[in-house]
Structures are given as C-alpha cells and as structure tokens.
Design an enzyme around this catalytic site. Sequence first.
Site, short mmCIF file in Angstrom:
data_model
loop_
_atom_site.label_atom_id
_atom_site.label_comp_id
_atom_site.label_asym_id
_atom_site.label_seq_id
_atom_site.Cartn_x
_atom_site.Cartn_y
_atom_site.Cartn_z
N THR A 8 0.76 -1.34 0.19
CA THR A 8 0.00 0.10 0.24
C THR A 8 0.74 1.35 0.03
O THR A 8 1.84 1.22 0.77
CB THR A 8 -0.87 -0.03 1.22
OG1 THR A 8 -1.65 -1.15 1.41
CG2 THR A 8 -1.84 1.29 1.43
N ASP A 13 6.09 -3.96 -1.44
CA ASP A 13 5.63 -2.84 -0.49
C ASP A 13 6.66 -1.77 -0.25
O ASP A 13 8.04 -2.09 -0.34
CB ASP A 13 5.15 -3.45 0.70
CG ASP A 13 3.99 -2.47 1.51
OD1 ASP A 13 3.90 -1.39 1.00
OD2 ASP A 13 3.51 -2.68 2.45
N ALA A 35 8.10 1.64 2.20
CA ALA A 35 8.30 1.84 3.69
C ALA A 35 8.35 3.12 4.15
O ALA A 35 8.69 3.76 3.13
CB ALA A 35 9.61 1.12 4.20
N LYS A 87 6.70 0.90 9.03
CA LYS A 87 5.62 1.18 8.01
C LYS A 87 4.27 1.50 8.60
O LYS A 87 4.41 1.53 9.82
CB LYS A 87 5.59 -0.16 7.22
CG LYS A 87 6.87 -0.72 6.56
CD LYS A 87 6.58 -1.83 5.68
CE LYS A 87 5.12 -2.11 5.03
NZ LYS A 87 4.81 -1.14 3.94
N GLU A 120 -0.53 -5.48 6.06
CA GLU A 120 0.77 -5.54 5.44
C GLU A 120 1.48 -6.59 6.16
O GLU A 120 2.32 -7.46 5.52
CB GLU A 120 1.35 -4.30 5.50
CG GLU A 120 0.86 -2.97 4.67
CD GLU A 120 1.43 -1.78 4.64
OE1 GLU A 120 1.13 -0.84 3.84
OE2 GLU A 120 2.05 -1.34 5.69
N LYS A 130 14.34 7.27 2.52
CA LYS A 130 13.61 6.58 3.58
C LYS A 130 14.62 5.63 4.20
O LYS A 130 14.62 4.94 5.32
CB LYS A 130 12.63 5.51 2.78
CG LYS A 130 11.57 6.17 2.10
CD LYS A 130 10.68 6.81 3.10
CE LYS A 130 9.50 7.20 1.96
NZ LYS A 130 8.45 6.37 1.52
C1 5RP Z 1 1.49 2.27 4.32
C2 5RP Z 1 2.90 2.09 4.26
C3 5RP Z 1 3.47 2.44 3.11
O1 5RP Z 1 4.21 1.27 2.56
C4 5RP Z 1 4.41 3.36 3.62
O2 5RP Z 1 3.79 4.47 4.18
C5 5RP Z 1 5.22 4.22 2.44
O3 5RP Z 1 4.21 4.90 1.56
P1 5RP Z 1 4.88 5.73 0.35
O4 5RP Z 1 5.17 4.62 -0.57
O5 5RP Z 1 3.61 6.45 -0.20
O6 5RP Z 1 6.07 6.58 0.69
O7 5RP Z 1 3.19 1.46 5.18
O8 5RP Z 1 0.70 1.87 5.48
#
Ligand code: 5RP
Length: 224
Positions: A34, A87, A89, A100, A109, A127
């Site tokens: 997500t 996914d 992070a 996350k 997740e 990140k």
């Molecule tokens: C959602 C998450 C996402 O993986 C995390 O927030 C990173 O998001 P983005 O790719 O928009 O920077 O853990 O619950």
Amino acid sequence: MENSNSEIKKVIAKKAFEYLTSKLHKDSILGIGTGSTTNFFIEELIDKNPTLKAIVSSSKASTQLLENAGLEVSELNDVGGPDFYVDGADEINERLEMIKGGGGALTREKIIASASKNFICICDASKQVRNLGKFPLAIEVIPMARSYVARQIVIMGGTPEYRVGFLSDNGNQIIDVRNLKMKVPYEIEEKINNIPGVVANGIFSSRRADLLIVDKNGEPTILK
Ligand code: 5RP
C-alpha cells in the site's frame, strides 16, 4: 520536489517489476502493499499483466486500483502464502528492518509480509536511516483500548498521538508514537505487541525485507 520524488518512485517500481519478470509464472502468488510507491508498481502490473495464479492485497485502496483495472484480487485465506510481497516503507535501516504504516495499512501489510516467501521493499533513498524511530510509529489498536495503550506507551518513553478521524480497513484506530528509542527494534516490536488491545505495530523487524530496491546516485539499485 514532490514531482522528482514521484519520478524516482516510478523508476524504482519499474525496476522491481523488471526484477520479478523472470521469477513470476502461472503458479505465482503476488502480494501487493500500500502507498504511493506501491501504486507505481500496481501501474506496472496493470500495464504488463503477467499470468499469475493469484494476487493478494494489503488494503482496500490497493484492491480498488487493481480491480478497477480488471485484475482479480484473492483472499489470503483462499490462496495461501505469496511467493513475493512488494511494498514501500516509511523508514528502512541497513538490516532491512522497517517502520511502516504511515498510510495506516500496517496490520494487513504485516500479515501478508509474514505469509510471504520474499519481501521486496521499494522506496526512495530518503527512507534509508541509520536508526529507526524518527518517523512516527503507527500502532493499530482496538478502539476501547486506545487510552490504555497510549498510557503504556508513555511509560515506555514514547509520545503518543491519536490519528483523529482515521479508521483502519479493519475498523480499528491508530496511535502515532514519537520519541521511542529503537536501538533494538525487535525488542520494541515485541514489547508493544504484548500490550493488550494492540492489533499490530509498524515496526517490521521480526519480518524484515529480504531485498531493497532503492535509488543510489540516481539509479535504481538492488540491495540484499
Ligand atoms: C502504508 C505503508 C507504506 O508502505 C509507507 O507509508 C510508504 O508509503 P509511500 O510509498 O507512499 O511513501 O506502510 O501503511
């Protein structure tokens, strides 16, 4: 700034798809995370539409994107553990432990990540951190336990803040915690999990990533 960040996320998502191309086949189960970086991966998936056994998703938002494009999303209960989980992070350290849950999807997740054979984390270099903990740690709580959990977090040295007006896909509330010392992330993850009323917390240490795809000097790079 946001645009160039989006460009990087897109390039990283493309690299992740490229990496998986030779590994995915008709019997593969793919887990989808997500967030904005994962959304670029979903775009790739929709575009290339590889033959797979099943796709499982960690949020209603990702499921909707996939289904809107005509891709079928299966229940984890029905298909078993994914071969790969992709996914993003909020923070990731050298050991590929992560924070996350910025988007509030941490529980699903973590379930899919734990059920998966391989966890591929895709994120931009902003990140990457030496120590986890600057990004607020999301904790999903059963609503009636919110204040109790928050008081336990204060005892641990953290500063909890209720994510007002937000409900997780599971109908629970989120507390975002600052100032927790995370020298040994696994210990904090376990300690928070042991507070009654906690559904899950956003430290991904007991199930960290197996592979990281991140930009280095402007190029997408694979780190193990
Ligand atoms: C959602 C998450 C996402 O993986 C995390 O927030 C990173 O998001 P983005 O790719 O928009 O920077 O853990 O619950």
